[in-house]
Design a protein around this motif. Structure first.
Motif, short mmCIF file in Angstrom:
data_model
loop_
_atom_site.label_atom_id
_atom_site.label_comp_id
_atom_site.label_asym_id
_atom_site.label_seq_id
_atom_site.Cartn_x
_atom_site.Cartn_y
_atom_site.Cartn_z
N TYR A 158 -3.27 -7.09 -0.32
CA TYR A 158 -4.20 -6.65 -1.36
C TYR A 158 -5.20 -5.64 -0.81
O TYR A 158 -5.57 -4.68 -1.50
CB TYR A 158 -4.93 -7.85 -1.96
N ASP A 159 -5.64 -5.84 0.43
CA ASP A 159 -6.57 -4.89 1.06
C ASP A 159 -5.91 -3.52 1.19
O ASP A 159 -6.53 -2.48 0.92
CB ASP A 159 -6.99 -5.39 2.44
N ILE A 160 -4.66 -3.50 1.61
CA ILE A 160 -3.95 -2.23 1.77
C ILE A 160 -3.70 -1.60 0.40
O ILE A 160 -3.82 -0.37 0.23
CB ILE A 160 -2.62 -2.44 2.52
N ALA A 161 -3.38 -2.43 -0.59
CA ALA A 161 -3.18 -1.91 -1.94
C ALA A 161 -4.44 -1.22 -2.45
O ALA A 161 -4.38 -0.12 -3.03
CB ALA A 161 -2.78 -3.05 -2.88
N ARG A 162 -5.59 -1.85 -2.23
CA ARG A 162 -6.86 -1.23 -2.65
C ARG A 162 -7.08 0.09 -1.92
O ARG A 162 -7.54 1.08 -2.52
CB ARG A 162 -8.02 -2.18 -2.37
N GLN A 163 -6.77 0.12 -0.63
CA GLN A 163 -6.97 1.34 0.14
C GLN A 163 -6.19 2.50 -0.46
O GLN A 163 -6.68 3.64 -0.47
CB GLN A 163 -6.53 1.11 1.59
N PHE A 164 -4.99 2.19 -0.99
CA PHE A 164 -4.15 3.25 -1.53
C PHE A 164 -4.13 3.28 -3.06
O PHE A 164 -3.21 3.79 -3.68
CB PHE A 164 -2.73 3.12 -0.97
N ASP A 165 -5.19 2.70 -3.64
CA ASP A 165 -5.45 2.80 -5.08
C ASP A 165 -4.36 2.15 -5.94
O ASP A 165 -4.12 2.59 -7.07
CB ASP A 165 -5.63 4.26 -5.51
N LEU A 166 -3.72 1.12 -5.43
CA LEU A 166 -2.79 0.35 -6.26
C LEU A 166 -3.58 -0.73 -7.00
O LEU A 166 -4.33 -1.49 -6.38
CB LEU A 166 -1.70 -0.31 -5.41
N PRO A 167 -3.44 -0.81 -8.31
CA PRO A 167 -4.20 -1.81 -9.07
C PRO A 167 -3.73 -3.22 -8.76
O PRO A 167 -2.56 -3.45 -8.41
CB PRO A 167 -3.92 -1.44 -10.53
#
Length: 393
Positions: free
Chosen positions: A174-183
């Motif tokens: 989830y942290d990586i998803a946020r970094q790359f703007d994935l909802p």
């Protein structure tokens, strides 16, 4: 070092992905051993899939998302793989398949599969930093206490969810998803026991019986287990994925029993028998003692009118309970929610706006029922990404 593909997570989804992604692949995990959740699953025998797997066995904001992957890598495909390795298995109940021997056989099989594909496996390796330039992802790792740089074209998030943190589960995906703007869809624990305040069911701890447990969204006919902390068992774990804090649930303690007819007939034959004594012939004795206080059950069978017997049966069929909460991620088997499927391709699991970034398994907002469904999603989503990457190489 440059690799075509780096997979974060050596669990079921990550190892399946590596087995199909091609040789220039590196799998990373911070644990000492691969497949730790596989190893402990199913009481150490790994409930590795379910014969009855369909998309209807999964929860997601987009219930259609899982269809493509599940159709292209089915339970029969995984069973064929298991049989190719000579791993004996059996069906337990409700289509659930387990190893006759040990879950370690499934772990060893998947490690062998990824190694045969030419993938490398690095354990006790943590991700310190990720950045993206052009078509390349650059990772700063800590391996055996030493910094190491690895770059790749394809980065796969297969680190799972937050469930069972004592085994090292984190919210890294989830942290990586946020970094790359994935909802993200808000996460919460699933397949988890309910807790009740003040030790309400302590006297019943260890008592189990078949029930029909339901709320406004779902209904499951499986076993209910009373614990020192509240309620557990398959029926509870299943319903917990459809439950929200503060909601009421309903327990039918006699789902397959025509108790009214049984009591009425015994009234004719054994009218002097205590009602609780007769109930204890059909329900666990400790539960009858508890319910006698809860529902004020007293008197002899002969004292009960048809209306009174019917009212009692209705109470047993519609026992309404409001859990105080759940045991949370500490014991939850899965994490509900996660990376929003709207941001991913259902065929490849690739992020639509981030080429080369993929998310699979429990990290994604697809959660299966209890009974091998989550492993099947791991195999299917890992296969979908792995074959997509191999096709481009």
């Amino acid at each position: 070092m440059f690799k075509n593909t780096v997979i974060l997570g050596a669990g079921a989804a990550g190892m399946m992905c590596a087995a199909h992604a091609g040789g220039d692949c590196l799998v990373l995990d911070h644990a000492k051993s691969p497949g730790e959740k596989i190893r402990i699953s199913g009481g150490g025998r790994c409930n590795f899939t379910n014969l009855d797997t369909t998309p209807e066995n999964y929860l997601s904001q987009n219930p259609h998302f899982c269809k493509s992957a599940l159709a292209r890598y089915t339970q029969w495909d995984f069973i064929s793989l298991v049989e190719r390795y000579g791993i004996a298995w059996h069906e337990k109940t409700l289509g659930q398949l387990f190893c006759d021997g040990s879950a370690k056989q499934i772990v060893a099989m998947m490690v062998e599969e990824l190694q045969q594909a030419g993938a490398d496996l690095w354990l006790q390796t943590s991700v310190e930093k990720i950045r993206h330039e052009g078509e390349t992802y650059h990772l700063t790792l800590l391996r055996d206490g030493k910094p190491q740089q690895v770059s790749c074209k394809n980065l796969v998030l297969a680190t799972g969810g937050k469930s069972i943190p004592k085994m090292g589960a984190t919210g890294l995906a989830y942290d990586i998803a946020r970094q790359f703007d994935l909802p993200l869809i808000d996460t919460r624990p699933g397949l988890v026991p309910f807790t009740f305040p003040d030790g309400r069911f302590t006297a019943l701890a260890g008592t189990a019986l078949p029930t029909r447990l339901s709320n406004a969204r779902a209904q499951f006919d499986e076993a209910l287990l009373f614990t020192h902390r509240g309620l557990s068992g398959p029926a509870v774990l299943q319903l917990s994925s459809y439950w929200h804090e503060g909601e009421e649930i309903t327990a039918n303690l006699i789902p397959t029993m025509d108790l009214f007819t049984l009591l009425r007939d015994q009234r004719q034959l054994q009218g002097r028998r205590a009602l609780t004594t007769e109930l204890a012939r059909h329900l666990p004795g400790r539960l009858v003692d508890f319910l006698a206080q809860e529902f004020k059950i007293e008197g002899r069978l002969a004292d009960q009118s048809d209306a009174a017997l019917q009212a009692l049966c209705t109470q047993l069929e519609t026992w309404r309970l409001t859990p105080g909460g759940s045991e949370g991620y500490r014991t939850a088997e899965v994490t509900l929610g996660g990376i929003d499927t709207d941001a991913l391709s259902s065929k490849t699991m690739e992020a639509k706006q981030r080429p080369g970034l993929f998310a699979i398994g429990e990290a994604v907002d697809v959660t299966g029922w209890l009974g091998g469904y989550n492993f099947q999603w791991a195999w299917a989503s890992g296969h979908a990404t792995g074959t997509a990457i191999a096709a481009r190489s």
